[in-house]
Motif scaffolding. Structure first.
Motif, short mmCIF file in Angstrom:
data_model
loop_
_atom_site.label_atom_id
_atom_site.label_comp_id
_atom_site.label_asym_id
_atom_site.label_seq_id
_atom_site.Cartn_x
_atom_site.Cartn_y
_atom_site.Cartn_z
N ASP A 96 0.70 -1.24 0.01
CA ASP A 96 0.08 0.03 -0.13
C ASP A 96 0.85 1.28 0.03
O ASP A 96 0.34 2.28 -0.40
N VAL A 97 2.06 1.41 0.35
CA VAL A 97 3.08 2.36 0.67
C VAL A 97 3.87 2.18 -0.89
O VAL A 97 3.99 3.24 -1.63
N THR A 98 4.68 1.23 -1.12
CA THR A 98 5.79 1.10 -2.01
C THR A 98 5.03 1.15 -3.62
O THR A 98 5.74 1.80 -4.28
N CYS A 99 3.86 0.67 -3.67
CA CYS A 99 3.36 0.60 -5.15
C CYS A 99 2.81 2.09 -5.32
O CYS A 99 2.84 2.45 -6.56
N GLN A 100 2.39 2.88 -4.39
CA GLN A 100 2.13 4.42 -4.48
C GLN A 100 3.43 5.09 -4.73
O GLN A 100 3.20 6.12 -5.18
N ILE A 101 4.51 4.81 -4.30
CA ILE A 101 5.63 5.12 -4.80
C ILE A 101 5.84 4.97 -6.46
O ILE A 101 6.23 6.02 -7.09
N HIS A 102 5.59 3.96 -6.75
CA HIS A 102 5.74 3.93 -8.23
C HIS A 102 4.67 4.45 -8.91
O HIS A 102 5.16 5.06 -9.94
N VAL A 103 3.36 4.71 -8.37
CA VAL A 103 2.50 5.48 -9.17
C VAL A 103 2.90 7.14 -9.36
O VAL A 103 2.72 7.66 -10.15
N GLY A 104 3.56 7.51 -8.07
CA GLY A 104 4.17 8.74 -8.18
C GLY A 104 5.34 8.85 -9.18
O GLY A 104 5.32 10.02 -9.65
N PRO A 142 -2.37 7.52 -13.80
CA PRO A 142 -2.07 6.30 -13.58
C PRO A 142 -2.66 5.59 -12.42
O PRO A 142 -2.91 6.07 -11.35
N VAL A 143 -3.19 4.43 -12.84
CA VAL A 143 -3.70 3.47 -11.90
C VAL A 143 -3.07 2.14 -12.08
O VAL A 143 -2.88 1.55 -13.16
N LEU A 144 -2.54 1.82 -10.62
CA LEU A 144 -1.48 0.53 -10.64
C LEU A 144 -2.32 -0.75 -9.86
O LEU A 144 -2.92 -0.41 -9.01
N THR A 145 -2.33 -1.84 -10.57
CA THR A 145 -2.99 -2.86 -9.81
C THR A 145 -1.64 -3.71 -9.47
O THR A 145 -0.90 -4.40 -10.44
N PRO A 146 -1.30 -3.75 -8.18
CA PRO A 146 0.02 -4.63 -7.94
C PRO A 146 -0.12 -6.04 -7.93
O PRO A 146 -1.44 -6.59 -7.73
N PHE A 147 0.78 -6.78 -8.30
CA PHE A 147 0.73 -8.54 -8.43
C PHE A 147 -0.59 -9.00 -8.96
O PHE A 147 -1.23 -9.58 -8.67
N LEU A 191 0.16 -4.46 -13.39
CA LEU A 191 -0.68 -3.86 -14.47
C LEU A 191 -0.70 -2.28 -14.21
O LEU A 191 -1.36 -1.78 -13.06
N LEU A 192 -0.41 -1.44 -14.91
CA LEU A 192 -0.43 0.11 -14.98
C LEU A 192 -1.42 0.28 -15.97
O LEU A 192 -1.21 0.16 -17.46
N ARG A 193 -2.57 1.16 -15.88
CA ARG A 193 -3.27 1.74 -16.85
C ARG A 193 -3.16 3.31 -17.00
O ARG A 193 -2.84 4.09 -15.73
N LEU A 194 -3.19 3.85 -17.99
CA LEU A 194 -3.06 5.50 -18.11
C LEU A 194 -4.44 6.01 -18.53
O LEU A 194 -4.75 6.02 -19.74
N ASP A 195 -5.26 6.14 -17.42
CA ASP A 195 -6.67 6.42 -17.78
C ASP A 195 -6.62 8.22 -17.90
O ASP A 195 -5.85 8.72 -17.41
N GLU A 196 -7.86 8.54 -18.90
CA GLU A 196 -8.14 10.02 -19.11
C GLU A 196 -8.67 10.41 -17.86
O GLU A 196 -9.58 9.71 -17.33
N GLN A 197 -8.26 11.66 -17.38
CA GLN A 197 -8.97 12.30 -16.21
C GLN A 197 -10.26 12.63 -16.09
O GLN A 197 -10.71 12.94 -17.76
N ALA A 198 -11.11 12.11 -15.49
CA ALA A 198 -12.75 12.65 -15.56
C ALA A 198 -12.88 13.97 -15.43
O ALA A 198 -12.28 14.71 -14.75
N ASP A 199 -13.81 14.48 -16.27
CA ASP A 199 -14.24 15.74 -16.23
C ASP A 199 -14.87 16.29 -15.11
O ASP A 199 -15.71 15.42 -14.78
#
Length: 225
Positions: free
Chosen positions: A180-188, A204-209, A216-224
């Motif tokens: 919950d901490v380290t993977c957020q470093i990766h998002v950053g 960026p939305v990361l799904t660890p393991f 898996l990393l997704r690059l989603d469009e920001q919601a309006d």
């Protein structure tokens, strides 16, 4: 030869090594996937290549310090066969210290921060900006992110979708203990990369393991708003 079963998530990022051809890398992965030394014919069978060709690749790995070669025990007439085995990479003291520091940092943030995930993302974002400033590539923001992820050591793989598979992890031990901490470093890190290319539209939305062999990393469009 029997390959090791793949656990969910990426593999650790290896230490720096000489550039390898695709065939040499495949031979190295075969050596790393088994326990103990193996014969040339075993690797050749697994790769579907001629033994003489594979022997050249294995000898190149020995020359690069990534494998070691020993003689098999004599079993009769003729010279015993060579046996090859991958060299254990964790002898690098710098990498061990770096990985240990990452575990300690993640544990510290989790124990002391009011919002460990947010603190981790901001830390990664600053780190990501610093690294991303050192390289630019041709292409859109997604191409830039993939290039920067390569520099970070994640060995990203992607097709034409918005999802990127991260097949290596430079902070794998820390990620397993404090995901919950380290993977957020990766998002950053990814957010910092997007900051450098000036893209405020991708999130960026990361799904660890997420599956065997990768996160898996997704690059989603920001919601309006």
């Amino acid at each position: 030869m029997n390959n090791k079963a793949h656990a969910k998530g990426p593999a650790p990022t290896p230490t720096a090594a000489p550039a390898l051809s695709a065939a040499q890398q495949a031979a190295l992965e075969q050596l790393r996937g088994v326990s103990g030394p193996v014969r040339v014919v075993d690797v050749a069978t697994a790769l579907g290549l001629h033994a003489n060709t594979v022997r050249e690749h294995l000898d190149a790995l020995v020359d690069a310090g990534l494998a070691q070669r020993t003689r098999a025990e004599s079993s009769g007439r003729g010279r015993p066969a060579w046996l090859y085995e991958a060299v254990v990479a964790d002898a690098d003291a710098t990498l061990r210290a770096y990985a240990g520091m990452a575990v300690a940092l993640a544990g510290h943030l989790k124990a002391t921060s009011d919002d460990p995930a947010a603190a981790a993302r901001e830390l990664g974002r600053t780190w990501g900006r610093d690294i991303a400033k050192k390289r630019t590539v041709q292409g859109d923001s997604r191409a830039q992110v993939i290039a920067h992820l390569t520099d970070f050591g994640f060995a990203p793989q992607s097709d034409d979708t918005a999802t990127i598979a991260l097949t290596r992890c430079p902070l794998l031990d820390a990620a397993r203990q404090y995901p919950d901490v380290t993977c957020q470093i990766h998002v950053g890190l990814v957010q910092g990369s997007l900051d450098v290319v000036g893209d405020t539209n991708l999130n960026p939305v990361l799904t660890p393991f997420a599956k065997p062999g990768c996160c898996l990393l997704r690059l989603d469009e920001q919601a309006d708003e």
